[in-house]
Scaffold this active site. Structure first.
Site, PDB file in Angstrom:
ATOM      1  N   ASN A  24     111.070  10.559  90.678  1.00 59.34           N
ATOM      2  CA  ASN A  24     111.077  11.464  89.336  1.00 59.34           C
ATOM      3  C   ASN A  24     111.242  10.771  88.299  1.00 59.34           C
ATOM      4  O   ASN A  24     110.796   9.444  88.230  1.00 59.34           O
ATOM      5  CB  ASN A  24     112.480  12.225  89.856  1.00 59.34           C
ATOM      6  CG  ASN A  24     112.558  13.566  89.358  1.00 59.34           C
ATOM      7  OD1 ASN A  24     112.224  13.781  88.000  1.00 59.34           O
ATOM      8  ND2 ASN A  24     112.856  14.594  89.960  1.00 59.34           N
TER       9      ASN A  24
ATOM     10  N   SER B 252     116.460  14.725  89.273  1.00 58.23           N
ATOM     11  CA  SER B 252     116.169  15.253  88.148  1.00 58.23           C
ATOM     12  C   SER B 252     117.358  14.869  87.067  1.00 58.23           C
ATOM     13  O   SER B 252     118.722  15.076  87.538  1.00 58.23           O
ATOM     14  CB  SER B 252     116.001  16.671  87.817  1.00 58.23           C
ATOM     15  OG  SER B 252     114.662  17.045  88.272  1.00 58.23           O
TER      16      SER B 252
ATOM     17  N   ASN C 228     118.422  16.058  84.253  1.00 57.36           N
ATOM     18  CA  ASN C 228     118.671  17.048  83.171  1.00 57.36           C
ATOM     19  C   ASN C 228     119.730  18.144  83.733  1.00 57.36           C
ATOM     20  O   ASN C 228     120.184  19.173  83.007  1.00 57.36           O
ATOM     21  CB  ASN C 228     117.596  17.649  82.649  1.00 57.36           C
ATOM     22  CG  ASN C 228     116.660  16.494  82.036  1.00 57.36           C
ATOM     23  OD1 ASN C 228     117.156  15.655  81.300  1.00 57.36           O
ATOM     24  ND2 ASN C 228     115.293  16.558  82.583  1.00 57.36           N
ATOM     25  N   THR C 229     120.062  17.820  84.844  1.00 55.87           N
ATOM     26  CA  THR C 229     121.118  18.768  85.614  1.00 55.87           C
ATOM     27  C   THR C 229     122.299  17.943  85.675  1.00 55.87           C
ATOM     28  O   THR C 229     122.334  16.998  86.619  1.00 55.87           O
ATOM     29  CB  THR C 229     120.832  19.725  86.635  1.00 55.87           C
ATOM     30  OG1 THR C 229     119.859  20.425  86.621  1.00 55.87           O
ATOM     31  CG2 THR C 229     121.870  20.263  87.417  1.00 55.87           C
TER      32      THR C 229
ATOM     33  N   PHE D 112     115.596  22.589  84.423  1.00 53.29           N
ATOM     34  CA  PHE D 112     115.403  23.364  85.538  1.00 53.29           C
ATOM     35  C   PHE D 112     115.405  25.071  85.013  1.00 53.29           C
ATOM     36  O   PHE D 112     115.957  26.023  85.475  1.00 53.29           O
ATOM     37  CB  PHE D 112     116.440  23.569  86.701  1.00 53.29           C
ATOM     38  CG  PHE D 112     116.288  22.223  87.460  1.00 53.29           C
ATOM     39  CD1 PHE D 112     115.508  21.195  87.468  1.00 53.29           C
ATOM     40  CD2 PHE D 112     117.199  21.926  88.226  1.00 53.29           C
ATOM     41  CE1 PHE D 112     115.191  20.247  88.067  1.00 53.29           C
ATOM     42  CE2 PHE D 112     117.653  21.009  89.149  1.00 53.29           C
ATOM     43  CZ  PHE D 112     116.418  20.020  89.088  1.00 53.29           C
TER      44      PHE D 112
ATOM     45  N   ASN E 144     111.117  14.658  78.782  1.00 53.37           N
ATOM     46  CA  ASN E 144     111.771  16.004  78.961  1.00 53.37           C
ATOM     47  C   ASN E 144     113.187  15.969  79.473  1.00 53.37           C
ATOM     48  O   ASN E 144     113.859  15.234  80.104  1.00 53.37           O
ATOM     49  CB  ASN E 144     110.758  16.773  79.902  1.00 53.37           C
ATOM     50  CG  ASN E 144     111.068  16.795  81.466  1.00 53.37           C
ATOM     51  OD1 ASN E 144     112.302  17.588  81.724  1.00 53.37           O
ATOM     52  ND2 ASN E 144     110.717  15.746  82.169  1.00 53.37           N
TER      53      ASN E 144
ATOM     54  N   LYS F 267     113.212  14.111  97.129  1.00 55.76           N
ATOM     55  CA  LYS F 267     112.636  13.507  96.043  1.00 55.76           C
ATOM     56  C   LYS F 267     113.606  12.632  95.350  1.00 55.76           C
ATOM     57  O   LYS F 267     114.902  13.140  94.890  1.00 55.76           O
ATOM     58  CB  LYS F 267     112.206  14.415  95.068  1.00 55.76           C
ATOM     59  CG  LYS F 267     111.480  13.626  93.708  1.00 55.76           C
ATOM     60  CD  LYS F 267     110.516  14.921  93.072  1.00 55.76           C
ATOM     61  CE  LYS F 267     109.973  14.270  91.909  1.00 55.76           C
ATOM     62  NZ  LYS F 267     109.456  15.312  91.019  1.00 55.76           N
TER      63      LYS F 267
HETATM   64  C1  LIG Z   1     107.916  18.240  81.517  1.00 56.66           C
HETATM   65  C2  LIG Z   1     108.281  17.728  82.922  1.00 56.66           C
HETATM   66  C3  LIG Z   1     108.921  18.405  83.608  1.00 56.66           C
HETATM   67  C4  LIG Z   1     109.544  17.903  85.038  1.00 56.66           C
HETATM   68  N1  LIG Z   1     110.210  18.788  85.939  1.00 56.66           N
HETATM   69  C5  LIG Z   1     110.421  18.627  86.938  1.00 56.66           C
HETATM   70  C6  LIG Z   1     111.275  19.485  87.844  1.00 56.66           C
HETATM   71  O1  LIG Z   1     111.425  20.551  87.615  1.00 56.66           O
HETATM   72  N2  LIG Z   1     111.535  19.022  89.233  1.00 56.66           N
HETATM   73  C7  LIG Z   1     111.168  17.770  89.582  1.00 56.66           C
HETATM   74  O2  LIG Z   1     111.252  17.657  90.848  1.00 56.66           O
HETATM   75  N3  LIG Z   1     110.400  16.825  88.839  1.00 56.66           N
HETATM   76  C8  LIG Z   1     109.957  17.198  87.513  1.00 56.66           C
HETATM   77  N4  LIG Z   1     109.433  16.414  86.827  1.00 56.66           N
HETATM   78  C9  LIG Z   1     108.901  15.215  87.185  1.00 56.66           C
HETATM   79  C10 LIG Z   1     107.573  14.985  87.738  1.00 56.66           C
HETATM   80  O3  LIG Z   1     107.440  15.874  88.954  1.00 56.66           O
HETATM   81  C11 LIG Z   1     107.308  13.382  88.223  1.00 56.66           C
HETATM   82  O4  LIG Z   1     108.019  13.211  89.436  1.00 56.66           O
HETATM   83  C12 LIG Z   1     107.236  12.734  87.206  1.00 56.66           C
HETATM   84  O5  LIG Z   1     107.308  13.072  85.768  1.00 56.66           O
HETATM   85  C13 LIG Z   1     106.730  11.167  87.237  1.00 56.66           C
HETATM   86  O6  LIG Z   1     105.139  11.671  87.334  1.00 56.66           O
HETATM   87  P1  LIG Z   1     104.139  11.417  86.116  1.00 56.66           P
HETATM   88  O7  LIG Z   1     104.457  10.040  85.527  1.00 56.66           O
HETATM   89  O8  LIG Z   1     102.940  11.473  86.776  1.00 56.66           O
HETATM   90  O9  LIG Z   1     104.607  12.806  85.141  1.00 56.66           O
HETATM   91  C14 LIG Z   1     108.998  16.703  85.442  1.00 56.66           C
HETATM   92  C15 LIG Z   1     108.294  16.042  84.774  1.00 56.66           C
HETATM   93  C16 LIG Z   1     107.620  16.395  83.512  1.00 56.66           C
HETATM   94  C17 LIG Z   1     106.867  15.658  82.577  1.00 56.66           C
END
Ligand SMILES: Cc1cc2nc3c(=O)[nH]c(=O)nc-3n(C[C@H](O)[C@H](O)[C@H](O)COP(=O)(O)O)c2cc1C
Length: 350
Positions: free
Chosen positions: A248, A181, A183-184, A120, A116, A219
């Site tokens: 993350n 994250s 993406n910022t 934000f 992704n 985080k």
């Molecule tokens: C579509 C998507 C959007 C995400 N957006 C955020 C976010 O806005 N803030 C954040 O701290 N992590 C975000 N994450 C990261 C997740 O919170 C998590 O840390 C990461 O995906 C690893 O866990 P997973 O493998 O179970 O998905 C996002 C993940 C995905 C897949």
């Protein structure tokens, strides 16, 4: 059944469209008190052996939904009644913003992964606060994850986080500073201790000033060098933070631009958890996220020192009742090991 629906229907639809429809359906469910209570009785973790307490907050089960799904705090209660022990909403920025242009969400089905670059997208702190203030029909632990507004320059990042924290900390069961994250632009630079210290110090002042003293976590990214993981851990101890969420998404992949989550992240996420546990022991609450797919993963993270575990991508591939199923299996695992509570398993192999 879900696998069939996923492969025949959902997988063929645009990933973000499916996401928005799911959030809308859950937001509707959140407004139906009887159904919500019924589902809560059926699927939420209830057994005392699954309860964990972290930074003074009681969680009905250790597995929660990671940030990024409920970005605007629109449906946390509905997520909880499907079996999650907590829901981390956000990332929420002080000012609303549209995020990156679409497409920005990609499934990698064979790898059980997602990329992704949402950026934000959210309606901002004030809009989220309005939703968080609504009375809750069922008990739900809500963490609030805050980030930097994209147009705010790095030099003003602290003031921007503080603005978000002032609005949201009083409404959160715990608050998370997200500096990880991908993406910022520039956000992850804030993980450098020289920038992170003033940022966390300022946000902590806000979190400490709420009537209940809101617990504060940071985080981190899986792409930090090991020494930088250690440095953040030391800083968290020095500043008296409550915990660390690791991790993350990763930028170490060769697919679409963006952060990779799911199965390919599992090994590094576990490695970071182990490193943190070795460094901080039980002085900080460790929350493990990244590639959690089943009860074996949850168990492994708990044994390695995580008090709480989070998943997002695993839910996409595992189906709506993924968390309820894992909590049920976890309870059996706890009993099989002759433990009275999952709490007794935390850090056992650390
Ligand atoms: C579509 C998507 C959007 C995400 N957006 C955020 C976010 O806005 N803030 C954040 O701290 N992590 C975000 N994450 C990261 C997740 O919170 C998590 O840390 C990461 O995906 C690893 O866990 P997973 O493998 O179970 O998905 C996002 C993940 C995905 C897949």
């Amino acid at each position: 059944m879900y696998r069939l629906v996923f492969s025949q229907v959902l997988q063929r639809l645009d990933a973000e469209a499916v996401h928005h429809s799911t959030v809308s359906a859950l937001a509707l469910l959140a407004r139906l008190p009887l159904l919500k209570r019924l589902l809560h009785r059926l699927f939420a973790p209830h057994d005392p052996a699954l309860r964990v307490t972290a930074f003074g907050v009681h969680f009905p089960g250790p597995l929660g939904l990671a940030a990024g799904f409920d970005k605007d705090a629109a449906c946390a209660e509905a997520v909880a009644v499907l079996g999650f022990g907590h829901v981390e909403v956000g990332t929420i920025t002080a000012h609303g913003q549209p995020g990156n242009p679409r497409p920005r969400l990609f499934r990698l089905v064979r790898q059980h992964a997602v990329i992704n670059r949402m950026g934000f997208n959210n309606a901002g702190a004030v809009a989220a606060a309005r939703r968080l203030r609504r009375t809750r029909g069922v008990p739900v632990v809500i963490g609030v994850n805050i980030g930097k507004t994209k147009v705010v320059p790095e030099a003003e990042a602290t003031a921007d986080y503080v603005a978000g924290a002032k609005v949201l900390a009083p409404l959160a069961d715990y608050l998370v500073v997200n500096v990880s994250s991908p993406n910022t632009p520039g956000l992850r630079n804030l993980q450098a201790v020289s920038l992170l210290r003033p940022l966390l110090t300022a946000v902590k002042q806000v979190a400490d000033a709420t009537p209940r003293r809101t617990p504060l976590l940071v985080k981190i990214a899986p792409d930090l060098a090991d020494e930088d993981v250690d440095a953040v851990a030391e800083l968290a101890l020095e500043l008296g933070l409550d915990g660390i969420i690791a991790t993350n998404t990763t930028i170490k992949h060769d697919g679409e631009t963006g952060g990779l989550s799911g199965r390919p992240l599992k090994a590094r996420s576990l490695e970071v958890l182990r490193r943190l546990r070795a460094k901080v022991g039980d002085r900080l609450t460790l929350v493990s996220a990244g590639g959690v797919e089943d009860v074996d993963d949850v168990w492994e993270r708990i044994l390695a020192g995580a008090t709480l575990v989070q998943g997002y991508t695993g839910w996409i591939y595992g189906g709506p009742l993924w968390a309820a199923r894992i909590h049920r299996q976890l309870l059996r695992r706890v009993r099989r090991h002759g433990l009275k509570s999952v709490t007794e398993a935390i850090g056992r192999t650390a």
